[in-house]
Design a protein around this motif. Structure first.
Motif, PDB file in Angstrom:
ATOM      1  N   GLU A  46       0.829  -1.204   0.000  1.00 23.56           N
ATOM      2  CA  GLU A  46       0.000   0.000   0.000  1.00 23.56           C
ATOM      3  C   GLU A  46       0.864   1.255   0.000  1.00 23.56           C
ATOM      4  OE1 GLU A  46      -4.059   0.256   0.645  1.00 23.56           O
ATOM      5  OE2 GLU A  46      -3.102  -0.847  -0.990  1.00 23.56           O
ATOM      6  N   THR A  47       1.916   1.254   0.810  1.00 29.15           N
ATOM      7  CA  THR A  47       2.804   2.416   0.879  1.00 29.15           C
ATOM      8  C   THR A  47       3.565   2.588  -0.428  1.00 29.15           C
ATOM      9  OG1 THR A  47       3.050   1.955   3.250  1.00 29.15           O
ATOM     10  CG2 THR A  47       4.565   3.547   2.287  1.00 29.15           C
ATOM     11  N   TRP A  48       4.001   1.471  -1.023  1.00 21.91           N
ATOM     12  CA  TRP A  48       4.679   1.505  -2.331  1.00 21.91           C
ATOM     13  C   TRP A  48       3.772   2.153  -3.376  1.00 21.91           C
ATOM     14  CZ3 TRP A  48       9.407  -0.331  -4.379  1.00 21.91           C
ATOM     15  CH2 TRP A  48       9.464  -0.408  -5.778  1.00 21.91           C
ATOM     16  N   LEU A  71       7.354   5.772   3.767  1.00 18.35           N
ATOM     17  CA  LEU A  71       7.611   6.274   2.418  1.00 18.35           C
ATOM     18  C   LEU A  71       9.097   6.563   2.223  1.00 18.35           C
ATOM     19  CD1 LEU A  71       4.536   8.653   2.146  1.00 18.35           C
ATOM     20  CD2 LEU A  71       4.997   6.724   0.607  1.00 18.35           C
ATOM     21  N   SER A  72       9.738   7.055   3.264  1.00 22.07           N
ATOM     22  CA  SER A  72      11.180   7.299   3.208  1.00 22.07           C
ATOM     23  C   SER A  72      11.940   5.994   3.022  1.00 22.07           C
ATOM     24  CB  SER A  72      11.635   7.995   4.493  1.00 22.07           C
ATOM     25  OG  SER A  72      13.039   8.174   4.500  1.00 22.07           O
ATOM     26  N   PHE A  73      11.503   4.948   3.711  1.00 20.58           N
ATOM     27  CA  PHE A  73      12.151   3.644   3.576  1.00 20.58           C
ATOM     28  C   PHE A  73      12.070   3.158   2.129  1.00 20.58           C
ATOM     29  CE2 PHE A  73      12.549  -0.905   3.609  1.00 20.58           C
ATOM     30  CZ  PHE A  73      13.505  -1.169   4.581  1.00 20.58           C
ATOM     31  N   ILE A  74      10.886   3.275   1.545  1.00 23.12           N
ATOM     32  CA  ILE A  74      10.701   2.829   0.159  1.00 23.12           C
ATOM     33  C   ILE A  74      11.546   3.668  -0.790  1.00 23.12           C
ATOM     34  CG2 ILE A  74       9.006   2.843  -1.730  1.00 23.12           C
ATOM     35  CD1 ILE A  74       7.028   1.626   0.270  1.00 23.12           C
ATOM     36  N   HIS A  75      11.597   4.966  -0.570  1.00 21.47           N
ATOM     37  CA  HIS A  75      12.434   5.854  -1.388  1.00 21.47           C
ATOM     38  C   HIS A  75      13.891   5.399  -1.366  1.00 21.47           C
ATOM     39  CE1 HIS A  75      13.761   9.699  -3.141  1.00 21.47           C
ATOM     40  NE2 HIS A  75      14.689   9.743  -2.204  1.00 21.47           N
ATOM     41  N   HIS A  76      14.402   5.104  -0.191  1.00 21.21           N
ATOM     42  CA  HIS A  76      15.796   4.679  -0.072  1.00 21.21           C
ATOM     43  C   HIS A  76      16.013   3.266  -0.611  1.00 21.21           C
ATOM     44  CE1 HIS A  76      15.898   8.122   2.759  1.00 21.21           C
ATOM     45  NE2 HIS A  76      17.136   8.233   2.339  1.00 21.21           N
TER      46      HIS A  76
END
Length: 383
Positions: free
Chosen positions: A276-278, A367-372
């Motif tokens: 969902e966050t992705w 969201l920051s985790f996915i970005h990184h």
């Protein structure tokens, strides 16, 4: 999503889905670079197409383009290698398809066209982010593939089950994504949306959610260190999935789910929280790129001449890629400001908010985790 320009005298705007320039009437489309919609000239003698700046390179419409208008793909015949035992000429996007709907049922065709449109847009953003993106032929072990099929009757908006048909569930398994054709039907999807109590259910959202599962396997599972970091952010994804599913549908999430999750469904299991966050990360990046393309700064005060405000949406690095150097904090700050404008525009048209979601601090962290993870910089979070 960027817009493009035809080379005709009008310099007509070309949208990502266009297959013809409305001014000069030339064929336009995407080649296998999948980064630009551009015009093609027809060589009437050979029947092939060519780009004005590459007259020696021969192109042909993808079979799904020529026969069903299901895509706008153009295939470079000088580099295309047909799959063994098949005479299909398929474009970059269509080569990901393992199964398409039964096209002898004519009512399936316009729904399939919608599915292909959403799929191409989802693939474009993945390419723009330089994520690994190969079909099964290119990578039999880790490649991506799609099944588009249904278990219900299109003639009553998929209310009636087809005789002798196994149930088709939208989902992901080992790189193989299945999406039920009913998701492309506005009536069927609206009924499901209300039955499930969902605020936001779109065909593009389904693609991005299921692709999130695929990239969890590609980006996280293969690394013990990354998997440990993921568990710290999203929770233990090795918890029993079926048990979590039963609990979710038996008992509604508490009313304070917005404090830590992007959607109610994200509370079901860490695996779904990631997906969902992705999907939301992809929505945000695509929409902000569109805003930048149209020189919308996202500044509520409307001072477009202010250079500092104009620099807020530094999303594409160039015409193809998103900045890996751009901080996720600046992206999310720009998004929060721009989503106010986006929702206000919808309200002016008498429509519901386009983005009725809250980015709490825990959600921003996810969201920051996915970005990184996308930019392979999880070492920043581990430090």
């Amino acid at each position: 999503m960027k817009t493009f320009r035809c080379t005709c005298e009008q310099k007509q705007i070309l949208f990502f889905e266009n297959s013809r320039c409305v001014y000069c009437q030339r064929v336009v489309g995407l080649d296998d670079n999948f980064d630009a919609v551009e015009p093609y000239n027809l060589d009437k003698k050979s029947g092939h197409y060519f780009k004005a700046h590459e007259p020696a390179v021969r192109y042909q419409k993808c079979d799904n383009n020529a026969q069903y208008a299901a895509c706008n793909g153009m295939v470079n015949l000088d580099t295309f290698e047909p799959e063994e035992g098949k005479d299909e000429v398929l474009c970059f996007a269509c080569r990901f398809n393992e199964t398409v709907p039964d096209l002898s049922i004519v009512e399936h065709i316009p729904l399939w066209q919608k599915m292909e449109m959403a799929k191409r847009r989802a693939l474009y953003t993945l390419r723009a982010l330089s994520l690994p993106l190969n079909n099964l032929r290119q990578d039999p072990k880790n490649g991506l593939s799609f099944d588009f099929t249904t278990d219900r009757d299109v003639n009553d908006h998929f209310a009636t089950s087809l005789t002798d048909s196994e149930s088709i569930f939208t989902g992901h398994q080992c790189g193989h994504i299945t999406i039920n054709l009913a998701e492309a039907d506005e009536v069927a999807r609206s009924q499901t949306k209300h039955a499930m109590g969902e605020q936001y259910r779109t065909l593009l959202g389904h693609f991005r959610h299921e692709l999130g599962h695929y990239y969890f396997d590609r980006l996280i599972i293969g690394s013990k260190e990354k998997h440990v970091l993921s568990k710290k952010c999203f929770g233990d994804d090795e918890l029993d999935y079926q048990e979590s599913l039963k609990k979710y549908y038996k008992k509604a999430a508490s009313n304070d789910w917005r404090d830590g999750f992007i959607s109610e469904y994200a509370t079901m299991h860490p695996y779904e929280d990631w997906a969902e966050t992705w999907a939301h990360y992809m929505h945000i990046m695509d929409t902000l790129e569109t805003a930048k393309n149209f020189a919308i700064t996202g500044s509520i005060d409307g001072d477009a001449a202010d250079s500092e405000a104009s620099d807020k949406l530094k999303l594409p690095q160039d015409s193809k890629y998103f900045y890996s150097q751009t901080s996720i904090e600046s992206v999310l700050d720009a998004w929060i400001e721009f989503s106010v404008i986006l929702n206000s525009l919808n309200r002016s048209m008498g429509m519901n908010d386009a983005y009725p979601f809250v980015l709490s601090q825990p959600v921003r962290r996810k969201l920051s985790f996915i970005h990184h993870a996308i930019h392979n910089k999880l070492n920043v979070l581990a430090a």
